[in-house]
Design a protein around this motif. Structure first.
Motif, mmCIF file in Angstrom:
data_model
loop_
_atom_site.group_PDB
_atom_site.id
_atom_site.type_symbol
_atom_site.label_atom_id
_atom_site.label_comp_id
_atom_site.label_asym_id
_atom_site.label_seq_id
_atom_site.Cartn_x
_atom_site.Cartn_y
_atom_site.Cartn_z
ATOM 1 N N ASP A 79 0.830 -1.211 0.000
ATOM 2 C CA ASP A 79 0.000 0.000 0.000
ATOM 3 C C ASP A 79 0.858 1.252 0.000
ATOM 4 O OD1 ASP A 79 -2.433 -1.280 0.048
ATOM 5 O OD2 ASP A 79 -2.391 -1.523 2.206
ATOM 6 N N GLU A 139 1.071 -12.631 -13.458
ATOM 7 C CA GLU A 139 1.427 -13.706 -12.533
ATOM 8 C C GLU A 139 2.812 -13.508 -11.931
ATOM 9 O OE1 GLU A 139 0.888 -14.068 -15.721
ATOM 10 O OE2 GLU A 139 2.342 -15.387 -16.693
ATOM 11 N N SER A 142 2.592 -12.641 -8.099
ATOM 12 C CA SER A 142 2.007 -13.463 -7.048
ATOM 13 C C SER A 142 2.736 -14.787 -6.870
ATOM 14 C CB SER A 142 0.539 -13.730 -7.359
ATOM 15 O OG SER A 142 0.428 -14.319 -8.631
ATOM 16 N N SER A 143 3.540 -15.169 -7.856
ATOM 17 C CA SER A 143 4.198 -16.460 -7.713
ATOM 18 C C SER A 143 5.523 -16.273 -6.997
ATOM 19 C CB SER A 143 4.424 -17.069 -9.095
ATOM 20 O OG SER A 143 5.165 -16.188 -9.892
ATOM 21 N N PRO A 144 5.951 -17.288 -6.287
ATOM 22 C CA PRO A 144 7.256 -17.191 -5.631
ATOM 23 C C PRO A 144 8.334 -16.964 -6.684
ATOM 24 C CG PRO A 144 6.091 -19.194 -4.979
ATOM 25 C CD PRO A 144 5.315 -18.586 -6.078
ATOM 26 N N HIS A 147 13.029 -20.600 -7.721
ATOM 27 C CA HIS A 147 12.750 -22.009 -7.959
ATOM 28 C C HIS A 147 14.068 -22.740 -7.953
ATOM 29 C CE1 HIS A 147 8.917 -20.428 -9.072
ATOM 30 N NE2 HIS A 147 9.464 -19.714 -10.035
#
Lengths: 158, 175
Positions: A79, A139, A142-144, A147
């Motif tokens: 925010d 995306e 929001s995705s980690p 990897h």
């Protein structure tokens, strides 16, 4: 190993080095929004969330809600915001691609300010002419981001 | 002593600064003040709720808030029950894209009277408070609150992390 690291770093570069080198390291968005006109001609790196795209004859104005950037120069999900800005693109940006809510990172030259109504008040937007920009895929945020994988390779020697 | 310490912890949980919390009269709930805000002019209250509408005027932002109960942390809870609405006036700009309909806020402010505004077909009388401090609560991503870790469906990809996301809400595997 070094090669691998260099490769990874190159992969994550949303904004090319040449453009980043032009950015004025002393100019923050917090400074810019207070007095856009006094930083005319300087280059700034800024990112945020797209609020609206207005397509006009020969140009497209993107309204962005500034957000702090992470190490990849990706606007964070937060925010926290120092304010809004307008990015004035030459040519046509499709509003169906540059949709509200997507994240964008821009290196741009400060052109000045533009006062526009926002609800019942007037808001002074800093205006940037973009040199380089990156539109983040939805995306992405929001995705980690890490990897790790372990691979097993099989080779046949004759 | 233990009680003191506990109280201290509870206070430090509140999202607003200590200076403001000291001025707050916690007995003045929304229900107490609602009918006659004029009797409580100048008192500082701590109320919370859900933003219904944000209006930006030159140099001022007006939030219309639907009151809710608050938990120990002073975070609004039981959002579907409400004793009514109130108006918060904040000197300065709050971006309506951030302070948006549906977001949770906890506000310490001074009672400044009442204001009747149209709401649907009626005139609704809102208590008005002048904000001293506003805390906007982070959005809760429903994906983060799916299942307890022991009941988590095995999900491995394409970006799968088998213990859910984010990982810090769950124990690391070596515990």
């Amino acid at each position: 190993m070094i090669v691998l690291t260099a490769f990874l770093a190159a992969c994550t570069q949303a904004i090319p080095k040449e453009s980043l080198n032009k950015v004025d390291p002393n100019l923050s968005f917090q400074m810019l929004i207070k007095d856009p006109e006094s930083y005319q001609g300087k280059n700034i790196l800024v990112g945020g969330q797209i609020l609206e795209v207005n397509v006009r004859e020969g140009e497209s104005w993107v309204e962005v809600l500034q957000k702090p950037l992470d190490w990849q120069h990706r606007p964070k999900d937060t925010d926290e915001s120092a304010g809004r800005l307008l990015v004035r693109f030459q040519g046509f940006l499709d509003p169906a691609i540059y949709t509200a809510g997507k994240k964008i990172t821009v290196v741009g030259e400060v052109q000045g300010k533009k006062v526009q109504p926002l609800k019942e008040m007037d808001y002074a937007y800093p205006v940037l002419i973009p040199r380089e920009h990156h539109l983040w895929k939805p995306e992405d945020s929001s995705s980690p981001r890490f990897h790790f994988g372990i691979g097993v390779g099989v080779g046949i020697h004759r | 002593m233990a009680l003191l310490a506990a109280t201290g912890i509870l206070f430090s949980c509140a999202p607003l600064s200590k200076e403001v919390m000291r001025q707050v009269d916690e007995t003045l709930t929304y229900q107490t003040v609602q009918k006659n805000p004029e009797n409580f002019l100048g008192k500082t209250v701590l109320w919370g709720g859900v933003i219904v509408k944000t209006t930006n005027r030159q140099g001022e932002t007006i939030l219309e808030v639907r009151q809710s109960e608050m938990d120990l942390e002073k975070r609004p809870k039981n959002l579907d029950s409400s004793a009514g609405r109130f108006v918060v006036r904040h000197a300065g700009f709050l971006d309506p894209v951030i302070y948006k309909e549906g977001r949770l806020v906890t506000i310490a402010g001074e009672i400044a009277g009442k204001e009747a505004l149209p709401l649907g077909g009626i005139q609704y009388t809102y208590p008005v408070i002048l904000a001293k401090e506003i805390h906007l609560w982070e959005k809760i991503d429903p994906r983060l609150y799916r299942y307890p870790y022991w009941d988590y469906p095995p999900f491995w990809g394409p970006y799968g992390y088998p213990y859910g996301y984010p990982y810090w809400r769950h124990r690391p595997y070596w515990w």
